[in-house]
Design a protein around this motif. Sequence first.
Motif, mmCIF file in Angstrom:
data_model
loop_
_atom_site.group_PDB
_atom_site.id
_atom_site.type_symbol
_atom_site.label_atom_id
_atom_site.label_comp_id
_atom_site.label_asym_id
_atom_site.label_seq_id
_atom_site.Cartn_x
_atom_site.Cartn_y
_atom_site.Cartn_z
ATOM 1 N N GLY A 132 0.620 -1.151 -0.042
ATOM 2 C CA GLY A 132 -0.170 -0.158 0.084
ATOM 3 C C GLY A 132 0.978 0.643 -0.187
ATOM 4 N N GLY A 134 -0.490 4.801 -0.219
ATOM 5 C CA GLY A 134 -1.544 5.631 0.598
ATOM 6 C C GLY A 134 -3.200 5.395 -0.034
ATOM 7 N N THR A 135 -3.789 6.286 0.618
ATOM 8 C CA THR A 135 -5.213 6.189 0.378
ATOM 9 C C THR A 135 -6.059 7.605 0.650
ATOM 10 O OG1 THR A 135 -5.620 6.480 3.204
ATOM 11 C CG2 THR A 135 -5.450 4.347 2.721
ATOM 12 N N PRO A 137 -9.051 9.188 0.807
ATOM 13 C CA PRO A 137 -10.038 8.679 2.241
ATOM 14 C C PRO A 137 -11.838 8.772 1.576
ATOM 15 C CG PRO A 137 -8.710 9.962 3.223
ATOM 16 C CD PRO A 137 -8.115 9.758 1.741
ATOM 17 N N GLU A 140 -12.488 6.303 -0.523
ATOM 18 C CA GLU A 140 -12.304 5.235 0.239
ATOM 19 C C GLU A 140 -11.595 4.200 -1.446
ATOM 20 O OE1 GLU A 140 -16.052 2.883 1.242
ATOM 21 O OE2 GLU A 140 -16.909 5.576 2.300
ATOM 22 N N VAL A 141 -10.366 4.284 -1.592
ATOM 23 C CA VAL A 141 -9.501 3.736 -2.359
ATOM 24 C C VAL A 141 -8.148 4.122 -1.693
ATOM 25 C CG1 VAL A 141 -8.498 4.247 -4.303
ATOM 26 C CG2 VAL A 141 -11.251 4.813 -3.947
ATOM 27 N N THR A 142 -7.355 2.766 -1.655
ATOM 28 C CA THR A 142 -6.275 2.801 -0.739
ATOM 29 C C THR A 142 -5.466 2.451 -2.280
ATOM 30 O OG1 THR A 142 -6.418 1.588 0.956
ATOM 31 C CG2 THR A 142 -4.378 1.015 -0.166
ATOM 32 N N ILE A 143 -4.122 3.542 -2.443
ATOM 33 C CA ILE A 143 -3.957 3.154 -3.752
ATOM 34 C C ILE A 143 -2.500 1.911 -3.654
ATOM 35 C CG2 ILE A 143 -1.868 4.718 -5.157
ATOM 36 C CD1 ILE A 143 -4.980 6.186 -4.961
ATOM 37 N N THR A 144 -2.591 1.279 -4.192
ATOM 38 C CA THR A 144 -1.237 0.108 -4.263
ATOM 39 C C THR A 144 -0.299 0.204 -5.117
ATOM 40 O OG1 THR A 144 -2.239 -1.472 -5.835
ATOM 41 C CG2 THR A 144 -3.357 -0.865 -3.045
#
Length: 177
Positions: A132, A134-135, A137, A140-144
């Motif tokens: 991961g 970051g996100t 918010p 509601e998405v997590t950047i991978t």
Amino acid sequence: MQPVVHLVVGYICYAAYARWRFDGPPADAPVLAALVGAALPDLLDKPLAAAGVVGVGRTVGHSLLFVVPLVVVVWFSARARDREVLGVAFAIGIGSHIATDIPWHVLAGDYHELGFLLWPITPMPEYSGVKGLGTLPALEVTITTLWLEAVIFVAGVALWWHDGRTGLEAIRRRLGR
């Protein structure tokens, strides 16, 4: 990093070198040498792991204890044939592979997973997978790391296309098509 993205990064790195060194897009043979170099660590390690010979997919082919001597042998072999550019391209390809396997672990703080760099002197624990970064918010998405790899892939394919799909015609000729 996904194996296909390693190929793209190898291409990007060699294309940048060719533009700097030769003032133009890369030629077929060096591109293919760079792609072989970029693919080699996974071509060695993934089958070894799948066969149960080693516990993880980053060991021999990803270890600097193997890669550095291999690059030296390939470069001297290419130099002896007056094809130093192929040795340089191979070094750029394999170097880009090893170099791009490092940042994800550093960004995630998983420094212990860098054991592949000096395997078998240092242990290589099981790879913990996609990292991961970051996100967002609000969404509601997590950047991978896969997101960044997708961007790199698209940019690299666009560059390759812009360069005239370097290496493709040479492969077609070789395959008789």
